[in-house]
Design a protein around this motif. Structure first.
Motif, PDB file in Angstrom:
ATOM      1  N   GLY A 123     -13.326  -7.511  24.148  1.00 35.60           N
ATOM      2  CA  GLY A 123     -12.089  -7.855  23.437  1.00 35.60           C
ATOM      3  C   GLY A 123     -12.152  -7.496  21.969  1.00 35.60           C
ATOM      4  O   GLY A 123     -11.144  -7.075  21.379  1.00 35.60           O
ATOM      5  N   LYS A 124     -13.313  -7.642  21.361  1.00 33.04           N
ATOM      6  CA  LYS A 124     -13.456  -7.261  19.956  1.00 33.04           C
ATOM      7  C   LYS A 124     -13.330  -5.749  19.801  1.00 33.04           C
ATOM      8  O   LYS A 124     -12.718  -5.258  18.845  1.00 33.04           O
ATOM      9  CB  LYS A 124     -14.804  -7.741  19.412  1.00 33.04           C
ATOM     10  CG  LYS A 124     -15.016  -7.432  17.938  1.00 33.04           C
ATOM     11  CD  LYS A 124     -13.951  -8.079  17.056  1.00 33.04           C
ATOM     12  CE  LYS A 124     -14.168  -7.778  15.587  1.00 33.04           C
ATOM     13  NZ  LYS A 124     -13.103  -8.339  14.736  1.00 33.04           N
ATOM     14  N   VAL A 125     -13.885  -5.005  20.753  1.00 33.61           N
ATOM     15  CA  VAL A 125     -13.729  -3.552  20.736  1.00 33.61           C
ATOM     16  C   VAL A 125     -12.256  -3.185  20.893  1.00 33.61           C
ATOM     17  O   VAL A 125     -11.739  -2.297  20.214  1.00 33.61           O
ATOM     18  CB  VAL A 125     -14.571  -2.908  21.854  1.00 33.61           C
ATOM     19  CG1 VAL A 125     -14.304  -1.409  21.947  1.00 33.61           C
ATOM     20  CG2 VAL A 125     -16.056  -3.166  21.623  1.00 33.61           C
ATOM     21  N   TYR A 126     -11.573  -3.893  21.795  1.00 30.83           N
ATOM     22  CA  TYR A 126     -10.141  -3.666  22.016  1.00 30.83           C
ATOM     23  C   TYR A 126      -9.362  -3.899  20.720  1.00 30.83           C
ATOM     24  O   TYR A 126      -8.507  -3.088  20.345  1.00 30.83           O
ATOM     25  CB  TYR A 126      -9.643  -4.619  23.106  1.00 30.83           C
ATOM     26  CG  TYR A 126      -8.141  -4.636  23.282  1.00 30.83           C
ATOM     27  CD1 TYR A 126      -7.509  -3.714  24.103  1.00 30.83           C
ATOM     28  CD2 TYR A 126      -7.355  -5.576  22.617  1.00 30.83           C
ATOM     29  CE1 TYR A 126      -6.126  -3.716  24.246  1.00 30.83           C
ATOM     30  CE2 TYR A 126      -5.979  -5.593  22.764  1.00 30.83           C
ATOM     31  CZ  TYR A 126      -5.361  -4.660  23.580  1.00 30.83           C
ATOM     32  OH  TYR A 126      -4.003  -4.666  23.727  1.00 30.83           O
ATOM     33  N   GLU A 127      -9.672  -4.995  20.032  1.00 33.63           N
ATOM     34  CA  GLU A 127      -8.954  -5.316  18.789  1.00 33.63           C
ATOM     35  C   GLU A 127      -9.169  -4.222  17.751  1.00 33.63           C
ATOM     36  O   GLU A 127      -8.223  -3.797  17.069  1.00 33.63           O
ATOM     37  CB  GLU A 127      -9.445  -6.668  18.260  1.00 33.63           C
ATOM     38  CG  GLU A 127      -8.736  -7.161  17.003  1.00 33.63           C
ATOM     39  CD  GLU A 127      -9.318  -6.597  15.712  1.00 33.63           C
ATOM     40  OE1 GLU A 127      -8.530  -6.325  14.788  1.00 33.63           O
ATOM     41  OE2 GLU A 127     -10.551  -6.391  15.651  1.00 33.63           O
ATOM     42  N   ALA A 128     -10.403  -3.733  17.625  1.00 30.49           N
ATOM     43  CA  ALA A 128     -10.692  -2.698  16.638  1.00 30.49           C
ATOM     44  C   ALA A 128     -10.003  -1.383  16.990  1.00 30.49           C
ATOM     45  O   ALA A 128      -9.489  -0.678  16.113  1.00 30.49           O
ATOM     46  CB  ALA A 128     -12.200  -2.484  16.531  1.00 30.49           C
ATOM     47  N   ALA A 129      -9.980  -1.057  18.292  1.00 35.27           N
ATOM     48  CA  ALA A 129      -9.381   0.203  18.724  1.00 35.27           C
ATOM     49  C   ALA A 129      -7.863   0.195  18.569  1.00 35.27           C
ATOM     50  O   ALA A 129      -7.250   1.253  18.377  1.00 35.27           O
ATOM     51  CB  ALA A 129      -9.758   0.493  20.174  1.00 35.27           C
ATOM     52  N   ARG A 130      -7.248  -0.969  18.673  1.00 36.26           N
ATOM     53  CA  ARG A 130      -5.792  -1.063  18.600  1.00 36.26           C
ATOM     54  C   ARG A 130      -5.278  -1.487  17.222  1.00 36.26           C
ATOM     55  O   ARG A 130      -4.078  -1.540  16.983  1.00 36.26           O
ATOM     56  CB  ARG A 130      -5.287  -2.061  19.659  1.00 36.26           C
ATOM     57  CG  ARG A 130      -5.475  -1.561  21.080  1.00 36.26           C
ATOM     58  CD  ARG A 130      -4.604  -0.332  21.312  1.00 36.26           C
ATOM     59  NE  ARG A 130      -4.769   0.223  22.661  1.00 36.26           N
ATOM     60  CZ  ARG A 130      -5.522   1.261  22.949  1.00 36.26           C
ATOM     61  NH1 ARG A 130      -6.206   1.848  21.986  1.00 36.26           N
ATOM     62  NH2 ARG A 130      -5.609   1.714  24.183  1.00 36.26           N
ATOM     63  N   ARG A 131      -6.170  -1.760  16.304  1.00 35.56           N
ATOM     64  CA  ARG A 131      -5.760  -2.204  14.972  1.00 35.56           C
ATOM     65  C   ARG A 131      -5.100  -1.071  14.191  1.00 35.56           C
ATOM     66  O   ARG A 131      -5.526   0.085  14.282  1.00 35.56           O
ATOM     67  CB  ARG A 131      -6.991  -2.713  14.197  1.00 35.56           C
ATOM     68  CG  ARG A 131      -6.658  -3.410  12.879  1.00 35.56           C
ATOM     69  CD  ARG A 131      -7.913  -3.666  12.072  1.00 35.56           C
ATOM     70  NE  ARG A 131      -8.962  -4.244  12.889  1.00 35.56           N
ATOM     71  CZ  ARG A 131     -10.258  -4.054  12.665  1.00 35.56           C
ATOM     72  NH1 ARG A 131     -10.653  -3.299  11.655  1.00 35.56           N
ATOM     73  NH2 ARG A 131     -11.155  -4.613  13.452  1.00 35.56           N
ATOM     74  N   ALA A 141     -11.686   6.971  16.189  1.00 38.75           N
ATOM     75  CA  ALA A 141     -12.504   6.831  17.401  1.00 38.75           C
ATOM     76  C   ALA A 141     -13.356   5.577  17.292  1.00 38.75           C
ATOM     77  O   ALA A 141     -13.818   5.213  16.206  1.00 38.75           O
ATOM     78  CB  ALA A 141     -13.398   8.058  17.602  1.00 38.75           C
ATOM     79  N   VAL A 142     -13.547   4.924  18.425  1.00 36.98           N
ATOM     80  CA  VAL A 142     -14.448   3.774  18.526  1.00 36.98           C
ATOM     81  C   VAL A 142     -15.485   4.108  19.593  1.00 36.98           C
ATOM     82  O   VAL A 142     -15.144   4.566  20.689  1.00 36.98           O
ATOM     83  CB  VAL A 142     -13.689   2.485  18.905  1.00 36.98           C
ATOM     84  CG1 VAL A 142     -14.667   1.335  19.145  1.00 36.98           C
ATOM     85  CG2 VAL A 142     -12.696   2.112  17.810  1.00 36.98           C
ATOM     86  N   ILE A 143     -16.751   3.901  19.254  1.00 39.92           N
ATOM     87  CA  ILE A 143     -17.852   4.185  20.177  1.00 39.92           C
ATOM     88  C   ILE A 143     -18.566   2.881  20.475  1.00 39.92           C
ATOM     89  O   ILE A 143     -18.969   2.154  19.557  1.00 39.92           O
ATOM     90  CB  ILE A 143     -18.838   5.194  19.574  1.00 39.92           C
ATOM     91  CG1 ILE A 143     -18.118   6.505  19.245  1.00 39.92           C
ATOM     92  CG2 ILE A 143     -20.011   5.453  20.518  1.00 39.92           C
ATOM     93  CD1 ILE A 143     -18.932   7.460  18.417  1.00 39.92           C
ATOM     94  N   MET A 144     -18.726   2.582  21.759  1.00 41.00           N
ATOM     95  CA  MET A 144     -19.438   1.372  22.151  1.00 41.00           C
ATOM     96  C   MET A 144     -20.803   1.737  22.734  1.00 41.00           C
ATOM     97  O   MET A 144     -20.891   2.451  23.727  1.00 41.00           O
ATOM     98  CB  MET A 144     -18.647   0.589  23.202  1.00 41.00           C
ATOM     99  CG  MET A 144     -19.302  -0.758  23.543  1.00 41.00           C
ATOM    100  SD  MET A 144     -18.716  -1.485  25.121  1.00 41.00           S
ATOM    101  CE  MET A 144     -16.959  -1.498  24.889  1.00 41.00           C
ATOM    102  N   ASP A 145     -21.854   1.255  22.086  1.00 39.64           N
ATOM    103  CA  ASP A 145     -23.199   1.326  22.671  1.00 39.64           C
ATOM    104  C   ASP A 145     -23.267   0.204  23.696  1.00 39.64           C
ATOM    105  O   ASP A 145     -23.515  -0.952  23.365  1.00 39.64           O
ATOM    106  CB  ASP A 145     -24.253   1.160  21.570  1.00 39.64           C
ATOM    107  CG  ASP A 145     -25.670   1.181  22.106  1.00 39.64           C
ATOM    108  OD1 ASP A 145     -25.873   1.638  23.251  1.00 39.64           O
ATOM    109  OD2 ASP A 145     -26.583   0.717  21.394  1.00 39.64           O
ATOM    110  N   ALA A 146     -23.025   0.542  24.950  1.00 42.50           N
ATOM    111  CA  ALA A 146     -22.753  -0.435  26.000  1.00 42.50           C
ATOM    112  C   ALA A 146     -24.017  -0.837  26.762  1.00 42.50           C
ATOM    113  O   ALA A 146     -25.082  -0.254  26.553  1.00 42.50           O
ATOM    114  CB  ALA A 146     -21.714   0.150  26.968  1.00 42.50           C
TER     115      ALA A 146
END
Length: 321
Positions: A123-131, A141-146
């Protein structure tokens, strides 16, 4: 209308170098002039170590500038801090949320309900990507080290994880929004592997699982690929078993070294071992050639990984856009 933020999810079996690849991808995109957010969700502070910066707090911090003028920001997402932020955002529990944290309820909630924990992290990644900032997306671009490949489908498929916990309400709506982003055309899940049997098989299984859940698979990155150090003539001779220790000892003497048959035998054995490693690499690469996804090779860098090495690897990742 501004183009949507790209989301790159980088996963891979432990030990394959997925954090290094995620960091190199961030530098590659920054080299194209993009503003990039690099996130980690496992609490290992691997990004801080790679970029040689202090441990990352739960806030976005600029850590590097790409050759093309783009910027790399980093964020270490902590589930407890994310839950406090979530409570403040949706339930207006500012000070009350912090009081819950003192009683250990935050830790308790994220431990007994791992599905909720994953919703908070993604959800935090979602918030950053949609901000948005000034009418456009804050990050290009947002990159997640998953998490590793064996857990990535479950981690990303937050809808199924919260199905038994929240039928309606903010958590359910959050999960639905996250799944919409995870399956969007702008999202790609990249799988990092090394050319060994177990990581390659886990990659093949991961592609199948992600595809079955309609999660978009991007590239397969072959990391730590060993280059051949033997000429074609030497490879053929070693494969045929026609290299003799006495001949190698004579070559050693001809270049000014001691004529030592024991050393020559050790060199031949090392050459044969190298040839066998190359054969194993080639066999695993052939398997991945049939995985249906584009492949990118990254070389094994003998001097280790530092910022200079990330720039070098970034040049190989230009197709991951």
């Amino acid at each position: 209308m501004a183009q949507s933020t790209q989301l790159h999810v980088v996963t891979g079996k432990g030990g394959t170098g997925k954090t290094t690849v995620a960091a190199a991808l961030a530098m590659s995109l920054a080299g194209q002039g993009k503003k990039v957010l690099l996130c980690e969700v496992e609490g290992r502070q691997g990004i801080a170590q790679l970029f040689d910066v202090p441990p990352l707090p739960y806030e976005e911090r600029k850590i590097a500038v790409g050759l093309g003028g783009g910027e790399v920001y980093a964020l270490a997402i902590d589930p407890e801090a994310a839950l406090l932020e979530y409570l403040a955002m949706y339930y207006r529990l500012g000070r009350a949320g912090k009081a819950l944290d003192k009683f250990g309820i935050i830790d308790f909630a994220t431990t007994i309900a791992p599905g909720v924990r994953d919703v908070l992290l993604t959800g935090k990644v979602y918030e950053a990507a949609r901000r948005r900032t000034g009418g456009r997306f804050t990050y290009d671009a947002v990159i997640m080290d998953a998490p590793p490949t064996g857990r990535i489908t479950r981690f990303l498929n937050v809808n199924s994880e919260v199905a038994g916990l929240a039928k309606v309400g903010p958590i359910r709506r959050q999960a639905d929004s996250i799944m919409e982003m995870m399956r969007a055309p702008e999202t790609r899940v990249h799988l990092v592997t090394v050319l060994e049997e177990m990581p390659v098989q886990e990659t093949i299984d991961g592609i199948a699982e992600l595809t079955s859940e309609r999660l978009p698979v991007g590239h397969v990155i072959l990391n730590l690929v060993r280059p051949s150090v033997l000429s074609g003539v030497s490879q053929k001779a070693l494969a045929a078993g026609s290299v003799r220790p006495a001949e190698v000892a004579s070559v050693l003497a001809a270049i000014g070294l001691e004529r030592d048959v024991t050393v020559a035998e050790a060199l031949i054995a090392e050459g044969e071992a190298h040839l066998e490693r190359q054969r194993l690499q080639d066999a695993q690469r052939e398997i991945l050639d049939d995985c249906g996804r584009p492949l990118v090779e990254l070389p094994l860098l003998s001097d280790g990984i530092d910022l200079g090495a990330l720039f070098e690897l970034a040049e190989q990742l230009g197709d991951l856009r």
